[in-house]
Design a protein around this motif. Structure first.
Motif, PDB file in Angstrom:
ATOM      1  N   SER A  29       0.851  -1.196   0.000  1.00 16.86           N
ATOM      2  CA  SER A  29       0.000   0.000   0.000  1.00 16.86           C
ATOM      3  C   SER A  29       0.885   1.244   0.000  1.00 16.86           C
ATOM      4  O   SER A  29       2.119   1.148   0.109  1.00 16.86           O
ATOM      5  N   ASP A  30       0.248   2.391  -0.113  1.00 18.88           N
ATOM      6  CA  ASP A  30       0.935   3.669   0.089  1.00 18.88           C
ATOM      7  C   ASP A  30       2.189   3.818  -0.770  1.00 18.88           C
ATOM      8  O   ASP A  30       3.236   4.209  -0.270  1.00 18.88           O
ATOM      9  N   LEU A  31       2.024   3.500  -2.050  1.00 19.00           N
ATOM     10  CA  LEU A  31       3.166   3.689  -2.959  1.00 19.00           C
ATOM     11  C   LEU A  31       3.371   5.172  -3.258  1.00 19.00           C
ATOM     12  O   LEU A  31       4.468   5.595  -3.603  1.00 19.00           O
ATOM     13  N   HIS A  32       2.263   5.944  -3.139  1.00 21.86           N
ATOM     14  CA  HIS A  32       2.310   7.390  -3.415  1.00 21.86           C
ATOM     15  C   HIS A  32       3.019   7.644  -4.748  1.00 21.86           C
ATOM     16  O   HIS A  32       2.898   6.837  -5.663  1.00 21.86           O
ATOM     17  N   ALA A  33       3.778   8.715  -4.848  1.00 16.68           N
ATOM     18  CA  ALA A  33       4.346   9.099  -6.145  1.00 16.68           C
ATOM     19  C   ALA A  33       5.359   8.081  -6.676  1.00 16.68           C
ATOM     20  O   ALA A  33       5.640   8.055  -7.877  1.00 16.68           O
ATOM     21  N   GLY A  60      -4.498   1.058  -1.149  1.00 15.96           N
ATOM     22  CA  GLY A  60      -4.740   2.497  -1.257  1.00 15.96           C
ATOM     23  C   GLY A  60      -3.529   3.401  -1.171  1.00 15.96           C
ATOM     24  O   GLY A  60      -2.428   2.980  -0.827  1.00 15.96           O
ATOM     25  N   ASP A  61      -3.761   4.680  -1.519  1.00 12.03           N
ATOM     26  CA  ASP A  61      -2.707   5.694  -1.644  1.00 12.03           C
ATOM     27  C   ASP A  61      -1.676   5.274  -2.692  1.00 12.03           C
ATOM     28  O   ASP A  61      -0.482   5.180  -2.418  1.00 12.03           O
ATOM     29  N   VAL A  62      -2.189   5.030  -3.892  1.00 11.20           N
ATOM     30  CA  VAL A  62      -1.296   4.716  -5.005  1.00 11.20           C
ATOM     31  C   VAL A  62      -1.384   5.904  -5.960  1.00 11.20           C
ATOM     32  O   VAL A  62      -2.441   6.236  -6.461  1.00 11.20           O
ATOM     33  N   THR A 251      -1.294   4.096   7.647  1.00 11.14           N
ATOM     34  CA  THR A 251      -0.180   4.413   8.523  1.00 11.14           C
ATOM     35  C   THR A 251       1.069   3.911   7.799  1.00 11.14           C
ATOM     36  O   THR A 251       1.059   2.833   7.225  1.00 11.14           O
ATOM     37  N   HIS A 252       2.101   4.706   7.765  1.00  9.62           N
ATOM     38  CA  HIS A 252       3.280   4.287   7.016  1.00  9.62           C
ATOM     39  C   HIS A 252       4.236   3.496   7.905  1.00  9.62           C
ATOM     40  O   HIS A 252       5.446   3.635   7.823  1.00  9.62           O
ATOM     41  N   THR A 253       3.655   2.670   8.761  1.00 10.68           N
ATOM     42  CA  THR A 253       4.433   1.787   9.625  1.00 10.68           C
ATOM     43  C   THR A 253       4.117   0.353   9.228  1.00 10.68           C
ATOM     44  O   THR A 253       2.967  -0.061   9.281  1.00 10.68           O
TER      45      THR A 253
HETATM   46 FE   LIG Z   1      -0.298   6.959   2.622  1.00 12.17          FE
END
Ligand SMILES: [Fe+2]
Ligand SMILES: [Fe+2]
Length: 301
Positions: A29-33, A60-62, A251-253
């Motif tokens: 998840s959370d690959l962002h940019a 999510g957060d891709v 959460t980025h943990t």
């Molecule tokens: Fe995120």
């Protein structure tokens, strides 16, 4: 020769022959940019291939923000893993470009055009399992007390601390209403999975369990933002249905554990400035979690 012939047997058959009746998931998840980088996409595909994972669960957060960028990244991921990418929307994925018309529901609906969107409907994973998912929202139930007021939390701003959904997520409803709406959809989809005789792997972007929230009592900024981590109502629904696994991001943990009898996994790639490795492929390999799930006993390996 032995290695070559072993590799030519499809992963599910090989595991069945080895007596492991499980579906193997790759979770990220959370690959962002970073999802815009071809080497990141290639590394996800390589990690899945090496692990023999059948599905990529992307919680999510891709993308860099908004549905259009998320869809571009999702299509690249989906191509790289042969149409096996599943997705729920993160808060960044429903962000509205400042000054442009439309709201976060427009962004959310646009994300439903991705074939692997779990918010379109449940996905049979094989092995008696079914992926059920909503991105979800937050209702402050996982937050901490502090020197802020309820009004600060609702405005998502406390002094200089600003949670960016305040400006970029526009639902036209309160957080509690949005959170409850996604909760109803989650409940309905869990009921559908049960009616089909399938055990659910529940996927959300936000956190469903208080146990998974990172507490940093000495960091007031962090502590304020815990209000926006998720909702315990989702965890209650997931536990009540005896889900085989809960997957989430936000959460980025990176974390794996057990909450209310449900094994969970959170496998964020996170922002590049927080990476432990300078090499993108190495960081993807480090972040991506491989999880074996069985419908029979919720066994997770
Ligand atoms: Fe995120
Ligand atoms: Fe998020």
């Amino acid at each position: 020769v032995a290695r070559a012939s072993r590799a030519s047997v499809p992963a599910p058959l090989r595991r069945a022959a080895e007596g492991v009746p499980a579906v193997r998931l790759a979770v990220l998840s959370d690959l962002h940019a970073a999802a815009r980088r071809p080497e990141v996409i290639r590394a996800v595909a390589a990690s899945m291939e090496a692990a023999g994972a059948e599905w990529l669960v992307c919680a999510g957060d891709v993308g860099a923000g908004g549905a259009d960028d998320a869809l571009r990244c999702l299509r690249a991921l989906d191509r790289a893993c042969a149409g096996r990418a599943l997705f729920v929307a993160g808060n960044h994925d429903i962000w509205c470009p400042p000054g442009e018309p439309g709201d976060s529901w427009d962004q959310w609906r646009r994300l439903l055009t991705f074939p692997g969107s779990l918010e379109r409907g449940n996905r049979d994973l094989g092995g008696g399992l079914c992926a059920v998912g909503v991105g979800g929202w937050y209702d402050y139930s996982l937050g901490d007390d502090g020197p802020w007021t309820r009004d600060d939390v609702e405005r998502k701003q406390w002094g200089n601390v600003l949670w960016r959904d305040a400006a970029l997520a526009r639902w036209g409803a309160t957080d509690a209403e949005v959170c409850a709406g996604f909760g109803q959809l989650l409940q309905q989809r869990l009921d559908e999975a049960a009616a089909a005789g399938l055990r659910a792997v529940a996927v959300t972007h936000v956190l469903p369990f208080a146990q998974a929230v990172q507490r940093r009592p000495d960091d007031p900024t962090w502590t304020f933002c815990n209000a926006f981590m998720g909702s315990s109502a989702y965890g209650e629904a997931i536990a009540a249905r005896g889900c085989a696994l809960a997957v989430f991001g936000h959460t980025h943990t990176r974390k794996r554990g057990m909450a209310a009898g449900v094994p969970y996994v959170c496998a964020p790639l996170g922002y590049e400035q927080d990476w432990q490795d300078a090499d993108a492929a190495a960081e993807v390999a480090r972040a991506l979690a491989v999880v074996d799930v069985s419908a029979a006993h919720g066994r997770v390996g």
